[in-house]
Design an enzyme around this catalytic site. Structure first.
Site, short mmCIF file in Angstrom:
data_model
loop_
_atom_site.label_atom_id
_atom_site.label_comp_id
_atom_site.label_asym_id
_atom_site.label_seq_id
_atom_site.Cartn_x
_atom_site.Cartn_y
_atom_site.Cartn_z
N ASP A 6 -4.75 -7.64 -2.23
CA ASP A 6 -4.74 -7.05 -3.57
C ASP A 6 -5.32 -5.66 -3.46
O ASP A 6 -6.53 -5.48 -3.30
CB ASP A 6 -5.59 -7.93 -4.52
CG ASP A 6 -5.91 -7.21 -5.82
OD1 ASP A 6 -5.13 -6.33 -6.24
OD2 ASP A 6 -6.98 -7.52 -6.41
N CYS A 7 -4.45 -4.67 -3.51
CA CYS A 7 -4.90 -3.30 -3.32
C CYS A 7 -5.02 -2.61 -4.67
O CYS A 7 -4.01 -2.38 -5.35
CB CYS A 7 -3.88 -2.61 -2.42
SG CYS A 7 -4.22 -0.90 -2.25
N GLY A 8 -6.24 -2.30 -5.09
CA GLY A 8 -6.47 -1.58 -6.33
C GLY A 8 -6.69 -0.10 -6.04
O GLY A 8 -6.70 0.31 -4.87
N ASN A 9 -6.89 0.69 -7.07
CA ASN A 9 -7.10 2.12 -6.86
C ASN A 9 -8.44 2.43 -6.21
O ASN A 9 -8.60 3.49 -5.61
CB ASN A 9 -6.97 2.88 -8.19
CG ASN A 9 -5.52 3.05 -8.59
OD1 ASN A 9 -4.81 3.84 -8.01
ND2 ASN A 9 -5.06 2.25 -9.55
N ASP A 109 -0.63 -5.55 -10.10
CA ASP A 109 -1.85 -6.35 -10.30
C ASP A 109 -1.82 -7.06 -11.65
O ASP A 109 -2.30 -8.18 -11.80
CB ASP A 109 -3.10 -5.48 -10.17
CG ASP A 109 -3.09 -4.27 -11.11
OD1 ASP A 109 -2.00 -3.74 -11.40
OD2 ASP A 109 -4.18 -3.87 -11.57
#
Ligand SMILES: Nc1ncnc2c1ncn2[C@@H]1O[C@H](COP(=O)(O)OP(=O)(O)O)[C@@H](O)[C@H]1O
Ligand SMILES: CC(C)(COP(=O)(O)O)[C@@H](O)C(=O)NCCC(=O)O
Ligand SMILES: [K+]
EC number: 2.7.1.33
Length: 257
Positions: A6-9, A109
């Site tokens: 899960d790649c967030g900012n 997301d």
């Protein structure tokens, strides 16, 4: 074994699953320049320390930062000999299609949160996710993502205050003792803490009114428990909701392949 990313900012979270059994999770900052080799050295070191022996042979990615997906695909191909499922790409199916304006690119997301919430609770849900942005994702009765709200994130707002005003220092978010601050830091913490409590309460009330039915509110993201101390904002707090959603989407794509 499945590697879910899960790649967030701000941060990227990796978690490892043996079927539906959770094994481990690790977090690193999001940097699009990081290469597949760098990811692998980091991940394999942590896996070794945890004594996780079995090999990763499946991967699913959700990324709010399009640029990082390239190197994560290389990681899958070079080190795990697999082709990742990438949420938001045409070949990744969702259990229920989102209902939004044509041409809109919903943040992956948010779609994943919706699927995780639907799988655990059924429909009529709002997921409040405290990430770089604070997002509200509305899940319809049939599990579809039907839109929501994007507000500035908590740390982003604090940082913006500090950047824009010469006399305002960098402060960390916390629950202040009183609403009326008697020093600069206390005033800023009050503005952020009670401001966000009011923002979450106000937006959820308006979503409920607009949909004209009870909606269950689920809080997720590291700051959800902090804001829950300010008011009865959430019916549940689920820190692993995004990861859970990723495993559900992965299973769904495997079963319907
Ligand atoms: N438990 C926590 N306490 C304080 N700050 C947190 C906590 N968890 C996350 N944060 C901060 O909240 C912001 C958003 O984090 P994160 O949820 O990782 O965002 P994203 O998913 O957008 O990458 C970051 O600035 C992060 O440092
Ligand atoms: C709203 C977001 C920036 C939130 O990202 P995050 O805070 O998790 O890093 C992300 O979901 C996004 O880029 N969304 C695209 C626009 C949309 O969801 O409608
Ligand atoms: K997020």
């Amino acid at each position: 074994m499945l590697l879910a990313i899960d790649c967030g900012n701000t941060n990227t979270v990796f978690s490892i699953w043996d079927g539906t059994k959770f094994l481990a999770t690790w977090r690193t900052s999001t940097e699009w320049q990081r290469t597949a080799d760098q990811y692998f050295v980091w991940l394999s070191t942590l896996m070794k320390m945890r004594g996780i022996e079995a090999e990763i042979d499946e991967m699913i990615i959700s990324s709010t930062v399009p640029r990082v997906v390239f190197n994560l695909r290389v990681l899958a191909d070079r080190y795990f000999n697999c082709r990742p499922v990438v949420v938001g790409k045409p070949d990744c199916r969702l259990p229920v299609a989102p209902r939004v304006d044509a041409g809109t690119q919903v943040g992956p997301d948010r779609l994943v949160n919706t699927v995780g919430a639907w799988d655990r609770h059924g429909g009529d849900i709002v997921v409040v996710d405290f990430g770089t942005a604070t997002t509200f994702d509305v899940v319809d009765t049939d599990g579809a993502y039907v839109g929501g709200v994007i507000s500035p994130g908590v740390n982003l707002s604090l940082e913006a205050l500090h950047q824009a005003a010469a006399a305002l220092p960098h402060v960390d978010v916390s629950k202040p003792e009183k609403v009326i601050g008697t020093n600069t830091v206390a005033c800023m913490q009050s503005g952020i803490f009670w401001g966000y409590v009011g923002l979450v309460r106000g937006i959820c009330d308006r979503i409920r009114a607009e949909r004209d039915r009870p909606m269950r509110i689920i809080g997720t993201g590291g700051l959800a428990p902090l804001f829950a101390q300010g008011d009865m904002l959430f019916d549940d707090i689920e820190d692993d909701l995004t990861m859970h959603g990723l495993t559900v989407i992965h299973r769904y794509n495997k079963e319907t392949a």
